[in-house]
Motif scaffolding. Structure first.
Motif, PDB file in Angstrom:
ATOM      1  N   ILE A  85       0.832  -1.213   0.000  1.00  0.00           N
ATOM      2  CA  ILE A  85       0.000   0.000   0.000  1.00  0.00           C
ATOM      3  C   ILE A  85       0.865   1.260   0.000  1.00  0.00           C
ATOM      4  CG2 ILE A  85      -1.930  -1.166   1.136  1.00  0.00           C
ATOM      5  CD1 ILE A  85      -1.137   0.384   3.724  1.00  0.00           C
ATOM      6  N   GLY A  86       2.171   1.092  -0.225  1.00  0.00           N
ATOM      7  CA  GLY A  86       3.044   2.244  -0.370  1.00  0.00           C
ATOM      8  C   GLY A  86       3.779   2.675   0.883  1.00  0.00           C
ATOM      9  N   VAL A  87       3.829   1.810   1.895  1.00  0.00           N
ATOM     10  CA  VAL A  87       4.520   2.136   3.146  1.00  0.00           C
ATOM     11  C   VAL A  87       5.844   1.374   3.189  1.00  0.00           C
ATOM     12  CG1 VAL A  87       4.411   2.136   5.664  1.00  0.00           C
ATOM     13  CG2 VAL A  87       2.316   2.459   4.318  1.00  0.00           C
ATOM     14  N   GLU A  88       6.919   2.096   3.426  1.00  0.00           N
ATOM     15  CA  GLU A  88       8.238   1.475   3.522  1.00  0.00           C
ATOM     16  C   GLU A  88       8.530   1.158   4.989  1.00  0.00           C
ATOM     17  OE1 GLU A  88      12.191   2.507   1.214  1.00  0.00           O
ATOM     18  OE2 GLU A  88      11.939   3.880   2.910  1.00  0.00           O
ATOM     19  N   VAL A  89       8.825  -0.118   5.270  1.00  0.00           N
ATOM     20  CA  VAL A  89       9.056  -0.557   6.645  1.00  0.00           C
ATOM     21  C   VAL A  89      10.426  -1.208   6.749  1.00  0.00           C
ATOM     22  CG1 VAL A  89       8.267  -2.037   8.529  1.00  0.00           C
ATOM     23  CG2 VAL A  89       6.589  -0.928   7.034  1.00  0.00           C
ATOM     24  N   GLU A  90      11.224  -0.713   7.675  1.00  0.00           N
ATOM     25  CA  GLU A  90      12.501  -1.347   8.004  1.00  0.00           C
ATOM     26  C   GLU A  90      12.313  -2.135   9.292  1.00  0.00           C
ATOM     27  OE1 GLU A  90      16.972  -0.160   9.593  1.00  0.00           O
ATOM     28  OE2 GLU A  90      15.788   1.342   8.497  1.00  0.00           O
ATOM     29  N   LEU A  91      12.650  -3.418   9.266  1.00  0.00           N
ATOM     30  CA  LEU A  91      12.492  -4.264  10.445  1.00  0.00           C
ATOM     31  C   LEU A  91      13.720  -4.154  11.338  1.00  0.00           C
ATOM     32  CD1 LEU A  91      10.954  -7.486   8.855  1.00  0.00           C
ATOM     33  CD2 LEU A  91       9.770  -5.512   9.843  1.00  0.00           C
ATOM     34  N   VAL A  92      13.473  -3.976  12.629  1.00  0.00           N
ATOM     35  CA  VAL A  92      14.548  -3.914  13.621  1.00  0.00           C
ATOM     36  C   VAL A  92      14.314  -5.068  14.588  1.00  0.00           C
ATOM     37  CG1 VAL A  92      15.758  -2.491  15.304  1.00  0.00           C
ATOM     38  CG2 VAL A  92      14.559  -1.407  13.386  1.00  0.00           C
ATOM     39  N   THR A  93      15.202  -6.054  14.545  1.00  0.00           N
ATOM     40  CA  THR A  93      14.997  -7.320  15.245  1.00  0.00           C
ATOM     41  C   THR A  93      15.952  -7.450  16.428  1.00  0.00           C
ATOM     42  OG1 THR A  93      14.491  -8.302  13.098  1.00  0.00           O
ATOM     43  CG2 THR A  93      14.850  -9.817  14.938  1.00  0.00           C
ATOM     44  N   GLY A  94      15.465  -8.028  17.521  1.00  0.00           N
ATOM     45  CA  GLY A  94      16.339  -8.269  18.661  1.00  0.00           C
ATOM     46  C   GLY A  94      15.802  -9.370  19.545  1.00  0.00           C
ATOM     47  N   ASP A  95      16.660  -9.857  20.463  1.00  0.00           N
ATOM     48  CA  ASP A  95      16.198 -10.865  21.414  1.00  0.00           C
ATOM     49  C   ASP A  95      15.332 -10.183  22.477  1.00  0.00           C
ATOM     50  OD1 ASP A  95      17.966  -9.542  23.094  1.00  0.00           O
ATOM     51  OD2 ASP A  95      19.383 -11.206  23.238  1.00  0.00           O
ATOM     52  N   TRP A  96      14.798 -10.989  23.395  1.00  0.00           N
ATOM     53  CA  TRP A  96      13.824 -10.452  24.338  1.00  0.00           C
ATOM     54  C   TRP A  96      14.392  -9.350  25.228  1.00  0.00           C
ATOM     55  CZ3 TRP A  96       8.869  -9.998  24.667  1.00  0.00           C
ATOM     56  CH2 TRP A  96       8.304  -9.562  25.875  1.00  0.00           C
ATOM     57  N   PRO A  97      15.536  -9.522  25.884  1.00  0.00           N
ATOM     58  CA  PRO A  97      16.033  -8.432  26.737  1.00  0.00           C
ATOM     59  C   PRO A  97      16.218  -7.121  25.974  1.00  0.00           C
ATOM     60  CG  PRO A  97      17.184 -10.463  27.261  1.00  0.00           C
ATOM     61  CD  PRO A  97      16.376 -10.733  26.020  1.00  0.00           C
ATOM     62  N   TRP A  98      16.780  -7.197  24.750  1.00  0.00           N
ATOM     63  CA  TRP A  98      16.936  -5.976  23.956  1.00  0.00           C
ATOM     64  C   TRP A  98      15.574  -5.392  23.609  1.00  0.00           C
ATOM     65  CZ3 TRP A  98      14.917  -4.759  19.217  1.00  0.00           C
ATOM     66  CH2 TRP A  98      15.341  -3.550  18.657  1.00  0.00           C
ATOM     67  N   TYR A  99      14.663  -6.256  23.180  1.00  0.00           N
ATOM     68  CA  TYR A  99      13.338  -5.804  22.755  1.00  0.00           C
ATOM     69  C   TYR A  99      12.607  -5.092  23.890  1.00  0.00           C
ATOM     70  CZ  TYR A  99       8.349  -6.184  21.675  1.00  0.00           C
ATOM     71  OH  TYR A  99       7.015  -5.909  21.497  1.00  0.00           O
ATOM     72  N   ILE A 100      12.612  -5.708  25.075  1.00  0.00           N
ATOM     73  CA  ILE A 100      11.838  -5.133  26.175  1.00  0.00           C
ATOM     74  C   ILE A 100      12.447  -3.811  26.622  1.00  0.00           C
ATOM     75  CG2 ILE A 100      12.926  -6.125  28.246  1.00  0.00           C
ATOM     76  CD1 ILE A 100       9.178  -6.204  27.427  1.00  0.00           C
ATOM     77  N   ASN A 101      13.779  -3.713  26.613  1.00  0.00           N
ATOM     78  CA  ASN A 101      14.418  -2.441  26.959  1.00  0.00           C
ATOM     79  C   ASN A 101      14.102  -1.367  25.927  1.00  0.00           C
ATOM     80  OD1 ASN A 101      15.653  -3.278  29.352  1.00  0.00           O
ATOM     81  ND2 ASN A 101      17.441  -4.085  28.277  1.00  0.00           N
ATOM     82  N   THR A 102      13.959  -1.776  24.676  1.00  0.00           N
ATOM     83  CA  THR A 102      13.685  -0.820  23.600  1.00  0.00           C
ATOM     84  C   THR A 102      12.263  -0.290  23.662  1.00  0.00           C
ATOM     85  OG1 THR A 102      15.312  -1.886  22.159  1.00  0.00           O
ATOM     86  CG2 THR A 102      13.641  -0.516  21.097  1.00  0.00           C
ATOM     87  N   ILE A 103      11.284  -1.173  23.807  1.00  0.00           N
ATOM     88  CA  ILE A 103       9.900  -0.690  23.796  1.00  0.00           C
ATOM     89  C   ILE A 103       9.560   0.078  25.069  1.00  0.00           C
ATOM     90  CG2 ILE A 103       9.161  -2.555  22.264  1.00  0.00           C
ATOM     91  CD1 ILE A 103       7.710  -3.815  24.670  1.00  0.00           C
ATOM     92  N   TYR A 104      10.304  -0.179  26.157  1.00  0.00           N
ATOM     93  CA  TYR A 104      10.063   0.547  27.400  1.00  0.00           C
ATOM     94  C   TYR A 104      11.027   1.716  27.583  1.00  0.00           C
ATOM     95  CZ  TYR A 104       6.928  -3.240  28.836  1.00  0.00           C
ATOM     96  OH  TYR A 104       5.897  -4.146  28.907  1.00  0.00           O
ATOM     97  N   SER A 105      11.729   2.088  26.526  1.00  0.00           N
ATOM     98  CA  SER A 105      12.637   3.233  26.603  1.00  0.00           C
ATOM     99  C   SER A 105      11.843   4.534  26.567  1.00  0.00           C
ATOM    100  CB  SER A 105      13.647   3.182  25.454  1.00  0.00           C
ATOM    101  OG  SER A 105      12.994   3.289  24.200  1.00  0.00           O
TER     102      SER A 105
END
Length: 586
Positions: free
Chosen positions: A433-453
């Motif tokens: 639909i015309g949206v450019e998405v870059e995926l940023v992947t990480g393990d759980w500790p990295w992920y949880i620290n990132t979304i709660y930053s």
């Protein structure tokens, strides 16, 4: 206050309606083993939908503990997909990590397979007729791993730690309206609420109790060392090698008696294929969440069985409202219409997930289908055009004010089967639909620290979309919608504000969505005790959230484990966990 009644065996008093006390027995239910299936192309499994809590209204006889079964092997090796991000029982972030902690630490109350409150470190609960005073009677003679004896003073220290104003734990948000608490005597603890909260009794089943020694020595921050985790569980943690393994050893002073296994080793293995290979090679005995594509084959493999159990885990995509384009509701709706949920469930999750048509999970109080964003890429494109987006030379949409619709999406790896494949599918559908998405992947500790930053950190890194899965232990919508969508749960550093709203380290609202109308109804829902009125308020909350689309609403998961066929005694605990303390090998 409701007067106490004579206990029949070891039982617990809980509310059917405010002020009424009933008795229920200690029991943890077993998960369901999936029968062998014959289709060579796709797994056929029995789907189970979580059901709301049902409370028995008549006394039932307690189950007499049986002699522990003889086990042919005393070490259980388990492969899980995520590493531990914290050892703090009061600050847990995900049920998969909690599933390790629960073997070392215990809670005031437990829940049976139907979600009913049952005894654990407490044997009885009394609630006053006005729903404000909760009196907890502790089990006597319980010893911690260091030899301490459980008392109400220790429980008070734990509550002090949970509610410490300078370092509030995430658990504090599950215990709203607490006005005060006190020690009545050595074995009785009392909590007083400022106003009623209907699910409060069930929230007590989330309260882990840590030894006085650990609290006095380490205070608000438990170090990432196994020796700091001093509790009452059937096992002690003796080793944690980050990213590799967690080792538990049997505690022979356990109050419920010696358990069959001497040792449980959790291996940290993010890759599904590797976990499966370890099981087939005999390197582990149990795998959490094997590849869904392999369920059929594994179920037909001699010596292997597949066990499935229901969950309230809801998978969705959360918008970061700090991204200007996502403040336009038409853009959020476009994302909802852009994803082909039926195909995702069929092709990536092999039909084992259930599409959810509400802001909260199937089986929770007040659930009903609110609506459905059926796959319609043309409608998605139309909504984006109405919002002012036009395709650029490279096909990516641009906006005269917002610029190029190019975003980063944060997602986890190893949290549930298909999490990476789902992110890749989202990327493809949005590209269409015309949206450019870059995926940023990480393990759980990295992920949880990132979304709660902090909001600033998310903005600096360009993190505007988050793959999210949310699976509360208690089937009341409060435990989903308050945490994910309330203005009071904006996550970030303490003593900071964002757009005039206070941030909290205990927050779970990672996208900074805020709708005062929704919060007003939620505040009414929290204190309402009349079931019919609560249902009306729940329906009003659901409609606001569904229409407002603060997330891309996707589906609800069932969970699978693959195990050696001679492994018995796996016990399902609501909240997406399996208790292994009674497990044994035939």
């Amino acid at each position: 206050m409701v007067s106490s009644r004579k206990l029949v065996g070891i039982v617990i008093a809980i509310i059917v309606i405010i002020g009424a006390v009933v008795f229920i027995t200690t029991y943890r239910g077993a998960p369901q083993e999936v029968p062998k299936v014959t289709s060579p192309t796709s797994p056929v499994v029995t789907m189970t939908t979580p059901r709301p809590i049902t409370t028995p209204t008549t006394p039932t006889q307690p189950i007499t503990p049986a002699t522990p079964p003889v086990t042919t092997k005393d070490e259980l090796r388990v492969a899980i997909g995520t590493d531990l991000d914290t050892l703090d029982p009061h600050d847990q972030t995900t049920s998969l990590v909690d599933n390790v902690i629960m073997h070392v630490c215990e809670r005031l109350f437990d829940r049976d397979e139907k979600g009913n409150l049952v005894p654990m470190l407490a044997t009885k609960l009394e609630v006053s007729s006005d729903g404000l005073v909760y009196t907890i009677y502790l089990r006597q003679g319980v010893k911690f791993h260091n030899g301490e004896v459980l008392t109400a003073d220790t429980v008070k220290l734990n509550f002090d730690r949970i509610f410490n104003a300078t370092a509030k734990k995430r658990l504090s948000t599950y215990l709203p309206n607490v006005k005060s608490y006190r020690v009545v005597n050595e074995s009785v603890f009392e909590i007083t609420l400022s106003k009623p909260f209907s699910p409060f009794a069930m929230s007590l089943s989330l309260v882990y109790i840590v030894a006085k020694e650990a609290i006095i020595k380490y205070g608000d921050v438990l170090p990432r060392e196994p020796k700091a985790l001093i509790c009452t569980g059937a096992f002690r943690m003796v080793e944690w090698v980050k990213g590799t393994r967690v080792v538990l050893e049997r505690f022979d002073g356990y109050w419920e008696g010696i358990v069959p296994l001497k040792r449980i080793v959790f291996y940290i293995v993010p890759e599904e294929a590797t976990r499966e290979a370890m099981l087939l090679a005999g390197d582990v005995d149990l795998v959490f969440w094997p590849s869904l594509a392999s369920l059929q084959r594994l179920s037909q493999t001699p010596g292997i069985k597949i066990v499935q159990y229901p969950t309230y885990r809801y998978v969705m995509l959360h918008f970061n409202f700090d991204y200007p384009a996502f403040q336009d509701k038409r853009v959020r709706l476009a994302f909802n219409y852009a994803l082909d949920k039926e195909t995702i469930v069929s092709k990536i999750f092999y039909g084992t997930a259930t599409i959810v048509k509400s802001p909260w999970q199937i089986g929770m109080f007040g659930y009903s289908d609110v609506g459905y964003y059926k796959y319609d890429p043309e409608k998605a494109k139309q909504l984006l055009a109405e919002a002012g987006f036009k395709a650029g030379p490279d096909g990516v949409l641009t906006h005269p004010q917002y610029g190029k619709l190019s975003i980063k999406m944060v997602h986890m790896k190893g949290r549930f089967p298909g999490d990476v494949e789902l992110a890749q599918a989202v990327q493809g559908y949005l590209r269409n639909i015309g949206v450019e998405v870059e995926l940023v992947t990480g393990d759980w500790p990295w992920y949880i620290n990132t979304i709660y930053s902090s909001p600033a950190d998310k903005a600096k890194n360009g993190y505007w979309l988050f793959q999210r899965s949310w699976g509360p232990s208690i089937p009341d919508p409060y435990y989903t919608v308050f945490f994910l969508y309330s203005c009071n749960m904006w996550v970030g550093p303490a003593n900071m504000t964002h757009k005039g709203i206070n941030l909290t380290t205990a927050g779970r609202n990672i996208g900074y969505y805020c709708n005062p109308e929704f919060d007003k109804i939620l505040d009414q829902y929290i204190v309402e005790t009349n079931e019919a009125k609560r249902l009306e308020l729940a329906a009003a909350m659901a409609k606001i959230l569904w229409d407002d689309a603060p997330a891309v609403f996707l589906f609800q998961l069932n969970i699978f484990v693959a195990a050696k066929s001679n492994l018995e005694g796996l016990i399902f605990v609501p909240g997406e966990m399996i208790y292994l303390g009674k497990a044994y090998f035939k």
